[in-house]
Design a protein around this motif. Structure first.
Motif, PDB file in Angstrom:
ATOM      1  N   LEU A 126       0.952   3.857  -3.057  1.00 58.12           N
ATOM      2  CA  LEU A 126       0.462   5.212  -2.799  1.00 58.12           C
ATOM      3  C   LEU A 126       1.525   6.255  -3.114  1.00 58.12           C
ATOM      4  O   LEU A 126       1.197   7.366  -3.545  1.00 58.12           O
ATOM      5  CB  LEU A 126       0.000   5.342  -1.350  1.00 58.12           C
ATOM      6  N   THR A 127       2.790   5.924  -2.925  1.00 56.87           N
ATOM      7  CA  THR A 127       3.865   6.847  -3.324  1.00 56.87           C
ATOM      8  C   THR A 127       3.825   7.079  -4.826  1.00 56.87           C
ATOM      9  O   THR A 127       3.932   8.222  -5.296  1.00 56.87           O
ATOM     10  CB  THR A 127       5.232   6.281  -2.904  1.00 56.87           C
ATOM     11  N   LEU A 128       3.648   6.013  -5.600  1.00 57.38           N
ATOM     12  CA  LEU A 128       3.528   6.148  -7.053  1.00 57.38           C
ATOM     13  C   LEU A 128       2.286   6.942  -7.433  1.00 57.38           C
ATOM     14  O   LEU A 128       2.323   7.786  -8.344  1.00 57.38           O
ATOM     15  CB  LEU A 128       3.490   4.768  -7.710  1.00 57.38           C
ATOM     16  N   LEU A 129       1.177   6.678  -6.738  1.00 61.87           N
ATOM     17  CA  LEU A 129      -0.056   7.391  -7.052  1.00 61.87           C
ATOM     18  C   LEU A 129       0.060   8.870  -6.700  1.00 61.87           C
ATOM     19  O   LEU A 129      -0.439   9.739  -7.431  1.00 61.87           O
ATOM     20  CB  LEU A 129      -1.231   6.757  -6.305  1.00 61.87           C
ATOM     21  N   GLU A 130       0.720   9.166  -5.596  1.00 63.22           N
ATOM     22  CA  GLU A 130       0.921  10.562  -5.208  1.00 63.22           C
ATOM     23  C   GLU A 130       1.744  11.302  -6.253  1.00 63.22           C
ATOM     24  O   GLU A 130       1.445  12.452  -6.604  1.00 63.22           O
ATOM     25  CB  GLU A 130       1.606  10.617  -3.845  1.00 63.22           C
ATOM     26  N   GLU A 131       2.769  10.655  -6.783  1.00 59.46           N
ATOM     27  CA  GLU A 131       3.572  11.258  -7.854  1.00 59.46           C
ATOM     28  C   GLU A 131       2.736  11.474  -9.109  1.00 59.46           C
ATOM     29  O   GLU A 131       2.853  12.505  -9.790  1.00 59.46           O
ATOM     30  CB  GLU A 131       4.772  10.367  -8.158  1.00 59.46           C
ATOM     31  N   PHE A 132       1.870  10.514  -9.408  1.00 59.28           N
ATOM     32  CA  PHE A 132       0.980  10.631 -10.568  1.00 59.28           C
ATOM     33  C   PHE A 132       0.031  11.814 -10.410  1.00 59.28           C
ATOM     34  O   PHE A 132      -0.154  12.612 -11.339  1.00 59.28           O
ATOM     35  CB  PHE A 132       0.200   9.323 -10.734  1.00 59.28           C
ATOM     36  N   VAL A 133      -0.589  11.937  -9.230  1.00 62.45           N
ATOM     37  CA  VAL A 133      -1.524  13.038  -8.985  1.00 62.45           C
ATOM     38  C   VAL A 133      -0.801  14.380  -9.073  1.00 62.45           C
ATOM     39  O   VAL A 133      -1.334  15.362  -9.612  1.00 62.45           O
ATOM     40  CB  VAL A 133      -2.213  12.868  -7.613  1.00 62.45           C
ATOM     41  N   VAL A 156     -13.527   8.650  -9.686  1.00 62.48           N
ATOM     42  CA  VAL A 156     -13.135   7.293 -10.061  1.00 62.48           C
ATOM     43  C   VAL A 156     -12.523   6.608  -8.842  1.00 62.48           C
ATOM     44  O   VAL A 156     -11.691   7.202  -8.151  1.00 62.48           O
ATOM     45  CB  VAL A 156     -12.111   7.331 -11.215  1.00 62.48           C
ATOM     46  N   ARG A 157     -12.932   5.367  -8.572  1.00 60.96           N
ATOM     47  CA  ARG A 157     -12.321   4.596  -7.483  1.00 60.96           C
ATOM     48  C   ARG A 157     -11.271   3.651  -8.033  1.00 60.96           C
ATOM     49  O   ARG A 157     -11.497   2.981  -9.055  1.00 60.96           O
ATOM     50  CB  ARG A 157     -13.370   3.785  -6.727  1.00 60.96           C
ATOM     51  N   VAL A 158     -10.137   3.600  -7.342  1.00 62.23           N
ATOM     52  CA  VAL A 158      -9.105   2.630  -7.675  1.00 62.23           C
ATOM     53  C   VAL A 158      -8.752   1.834  -6.425  1.00 62.23           C
ATOM     54  O   VAL A 158      -8.945   2.297  -5.299  1.00 62.23           O
ATOM     55  CB  VAL A 158      -7.831   3.303  -8.236  1.00 62.23           C
ATOM     56  N   GLY A 159      -8.240   0.621  -6.635  1.00 62.17           N
ATOM     57  CA  GLY A 159      -7.722  -0.198  -5.549  1.00 62.17           C
ATOM     58  C   GLY A 159      -6.209  -0.117  -5.552  1.00 62.17           C
ATOM     59  O   GLY A 159      -5.578  -0.383  -6.589  1.00 62.17           O
ATOM     60  N   VAL A 160      -5.617   0.254  -4.428  1.00 61.97           N
ATOM     61  CA  VAL A 160      -4.208   0.665  -4.427  1.00 61.97           C
ATOM     62  C   VAL A 160      -3.250  -0.397  -3.874  1.00 61.97           C
ATOM     63  O   VAL A 160      -2.067  -0.119  -3.700  1.00 61.97           O
ATOM     64  CB  VAL A 160      -4.021   1.975  -3.620  1.00 61.97           C
ATOM     65  N   VAL A 161      -3.731  -1.603  -3.617  1.00 60.71           N
ATOM     66  CA  VAL A 161      -2.822  -2.611  -3.063  1.00 60.71           C
ATOM     67  C   VAL A 161      -2.673  -3.763  -4.061  1.00 60.71           C
ATOM     68  O   VAL A 161      -2.935  -4.927  -3.761  1.00 60.71           O
ATOM     69  CB  VAL A 161      -3.285  -3.100  -1.678  1.00 60.71           C
ATOM     70  N   GLN A 162      -2.261  -3.397  -5.266  1.00 56.91           N
ATOM     71  CA  GLN A 162      -2.000  -4.369  -6.316  1.00 56.91           C
ATOM     72  C   GLN A 162      -0.512  -4.721  -6.345  1.00 56.91           C
ATOM     73  O   GLN A 162       0.320  -3.998  -5.799  1.00 56.91           O
ATOM     74  CB  GLN A 162      -2.399  -3.793  -7.681  1.00 56.91           C
ATOM     75  N   GLU A 163      -0.193  -5.831  -6.995  1.00 52.57           N
ATOM     76  CA  GLU A 163       1.206  -6.165  -7.216  1.00 52.57           C
ATOM     77  C   GLU A 163       1.841  -5.111  -8.113  1.00 52.57           C
ATOM     78  O   GLU A 163       1.175  -4.502  -8.956  1.00 52.57           O
ATOM     79  CB  GLU A 163       1.320  -7.550  -7.841  1.00 52.57           C
ATOM     80  N   ALA A 189       0.830  -1.205   0.000  1.00 50.87           N
ATOM     81  CA  ALA A 189       0.000   0.000   0.000  1.00 50.87           C
ATOM     82  C   ALA A 189       0.864   1.253   0.000  1.00 50.87           C
ATOM     83  O   ALA A 189       0.621   2.202  -0.764  1.00 50.87           O
ATOM     84  CB  ALA A 189      -0.936  -0.004   1.208  1.00 50.87           C
ATOM     85  N   LYS A 190       1.877   1.281   0.843  1.00 51.40           N
ATOM     86  CA  LYS A 190       2.736   2.462   0.927  1.00 51.40           C
ATOM     87  C   LYS A 190       3.505   2.685  -0.369  1.00 51.40           C
ATOM     88  O   LYS A 190       3.612   3.820  -0.855  1.00 51.40           O
ATOM     89  CB  LYS A 190       3.697   2.313   2.105  1.00 51.40           C
ATOM     90  N   GLU A 191       4.038   1.614  -0.947  1.00 51.16           N
ATOM     91  CA  GLU A 191       4.772   1.749  -2.211  1.00 51.16           C
ATOM     92  C   GLU A 191       3.863   2.258  -3.320  1.00 51.16           C
ATOM     93  O   GLU A 191       4.231   3.163  -4.080  1.00 51.16           O
ATOM     94  CB  GLU A 191       5.363   0.387  -2.598  1.00 51.16           C
ATOM     95  N   PRO A 216      -5.690   8.792   0.880  1.00 54.54           N
ATOM     96  CA  PRO A 216      -6.298   7.851   1.816  1.00 54.54           C
ATOM     97  C   PRO A 216      -5.376   7.536   2.984  1.00 54.54           C
ATOM     98  O   PRO A 216      -4.157   7.690   2.897  1.00 54.54           O
ATOM     99  CB  PRO A 216      -6.558   6.612   0.957  1.00 54.54           C
ATOM    100  N   THR A 217      -5.979   7.102   4.074  1.00 54.86           N
ATOM    101  CA  THR A 217      -5.238   6.784   5.294  1.00 54.86           C
ATOM    102  C   THR A 217      -5.274   5.302   5.637  1.00 54.86           C
ATOM    103  O   THR A 217      -4.441   4.834   6.418  1.00 54.86           O
ATOM    104  CB  THR A 217      -5.806   7.566   6.486  1.00 54.86           C
ATOM    105  N   ALA A 218      -6.229   4.570   5.089  1.00 54.62           N
ATOM    106  CA  ALA A 218      -6.418   3.176   5.498  1.00 54.62           C
ATOM    107  C   ALA A 218      -7.191   2.428   4.415  1.00 54.62           C
ATOM    108  O   ALA A 218      -7.747   3.025   3.492  1.00 54.62           O
ATOM    109  CB  ALA A 218      -7.174   3.118   6.822  1.00 54.62           C
ATOM    110  N   GLY A 219      -7.222   1.109   4.545  1.00 53.82           N
ATOM    111  CA  GLY A 219      -7.949   0.311   3.569  1.00 53.82           C
ATOM    112  C   GLY A 219      -7.189   0.182   2.270  1.00 53.82           C
ATOM    113  O   GLY A 219      -5.981   0.413   2.203  1.00 53.82           O
TER     114      GLY A 219
END
Length: 415
Positions: free
Chosen positions: A309-316, A380-387, A305-307, A328-331
């Motif tokens: 979200l770092t990529l997603l934060e850079e994307f945003v 848009v909803r995404v799931g952030v704990v993918q491989e 999740a942390k890895e 997001p903070t959890a889930g």
């Protein structure tokens, strides 16, 4: 009795997930195999721990094996007051179900009656408000606001209560926003529930995946309800192995409650649905929730999740002209808001369909799957704990789509 509404998000996933090459809509943590589960278990673990080929396949323990229910109870054993006294949560507080979705349905079917007024935290998983409506209840939505970081206002909750308010439905960590209710909010909710004699259903299927909390993670309402200061018996908690624990294929969830009488009512309803969970699933789930396996699974998933979200934060940050969010903070979910280059709101349904067709990336449209009426256009909803192979390449494809003609051609709402 009113008819039940079509389950929009499940219909969307059913229609599209098998054709996607990069499923960024998946809300379960990256799945693990049985061999992967063994690798996350004790060094001396073996296949026989998961599969007993000599076991005859009857119904097994109707409410779940002692081992499984004990391991589930241990999830709620931490004392939020930091005293030496252990909370009295045992296997007798647990009823095993066929997934979290069945746990929610059984709870709602048990506690909601025609003519009741039900308040539901919103936005959330559609089941949590559509099922009460189908049972003849009046539903009010307790709305989170993006401009306030999806924070919930307990004063607004209080204002929504009526003389016939019977049930309050919570979802923490929340789907789709990826936020959670902090401890001060939870304690105020319990106080309000005591004042108005409300039964609380708290969908906690994304616990205990707290990856970005600025403060210590809050306890479950089940744990909190056992402390003398916040004691409230009319609580049902739902959980699952699907989301935080990467084992959706086991179809194992649970109901938990401090009230034996309330749990007994749910068990009576359950008799009309699934007699028991598969003995095979029960055995594997028991191993997954044992020590040190559970710790290793959660450590793996929090790191993912942390890895990601770092990529997603850079994307945003790079595409701030097109997308914004509340981090997001959890889930496992994040809710992203897309807009056209001129700032107008995109038609999120068209955006998601075009993105899938041109890139193979699947995400979930907010207005269609989480909105009531015109709400959440462009979300848009995404799931952030993918491989990493799915997540990293998926984001790169979304970036390419935003840079190309496909995004320019997406329609805006109102045209």
């Amino acid at each position: 009795m009113p008819e039940i509404s079509e389950f929009a998000v499940e219909r969307w996933m059913d229609l599209h997930e098998n054709t996607a090459t990069h499923n960024l809509a998946e809300t379960c943590c990256a799945s693990i195999s049985l061999s992967g589960l063994l690798s996350l278990s004790s060094p001396d673990s073996k296949v026989d721990d998961l599969l007993d080929l000599s076991q005859k396949q009857g119904y097994g323990a109707i409410r779940g094996s002692d081992a499984l229910r004990t391991n589930i109870a241990n999830l709620y054993a931490a004392n939020p007051d930091n005293t030496e006294e252990t909370n009295p949560i045992t296997k007798d507080n647990i009823l095993v179900t066929s997934g979290g979705i069945q746990a929610n349905f059984l709870a709602l079917y048990t506690i909601v009656k025609p003519g009741d007024h039900v308040i539901v935290q919103y936005p959330t998983y559609q089941q949590l408000y559509s099922v009460p409506e189908s049972l003849g209840a009046e539903v009010s939505l307790w709305r989170a606001k993006e401009e306030k970081g999806w924070e919930m206002d307990v004063d607004e909750l209080s204002a929504l209560t009526k003389p016939n308010t019977r049930v309050l439905v919570l979802n923490t960590p929340q789907n789709p926003t990826g936020t959670h209710l902090p401890l001060p909010t939870l304690t105020r909710i319990l106080a309000l529930a005591q004042t108005h004699s409300l039964t609380i259903l708290s969908d906690e299927v994304y616990r205990p995946l707290f990856h970005s909390t600025p403060h210590p993670a809050p306890p479950s309402l089940l744990t909190l309800s056992h402390t003398p200061k916040y004691h409230h018996k009319n609580i049902l908690i739902t959980g699952s192995l699907s989301k935080a624990f990467s084992l959706a294929g086991l179809r194992t969830g649970w109901l938990a409650s401090p009230s034996p009488a309330l749990l007994e009512k749910c068990a009576s309803v359950r008799d009309y649905t699934t007699i028991s969970v598969s003995q095979i699933d029960d055995r594997i789930a028991s191993v997954a929730l044992s020590q040190p396996t559970i710790h290793n699974i959660l450590s793996r998933n929090i790191a993912l999740a942390k890895e990601n979200l770092t990529l997603l934060e850079e994307f945003v940050r790079e595409y701030s002209w097109a997308v914004s969010w509340v981090r997001p903070t959890a889930g496992t979910t994040a809710f992203l808001r897309f807009r056209a280059r001129d700032g107008r709101v995109l038609d999120d349904g068209v955006f998601c369909e075009r993105l899938l067709a041109e890139t193979g990336v699947l995400v979930v449209p907010g207005r269609e799957c989480f909105g009531r009426g015109a709400e959440f256009g462009g979300w848009v909803r995404v799931g952030v704990v993918q491989e990493e192979g799915v997540w990293g390449e998926g984001l790169r494809r979304v970036a390419g789509f935003l840079d190309g003609a496909g995004y320019e051609g997406c329609s805006v709402l109102g045209e």
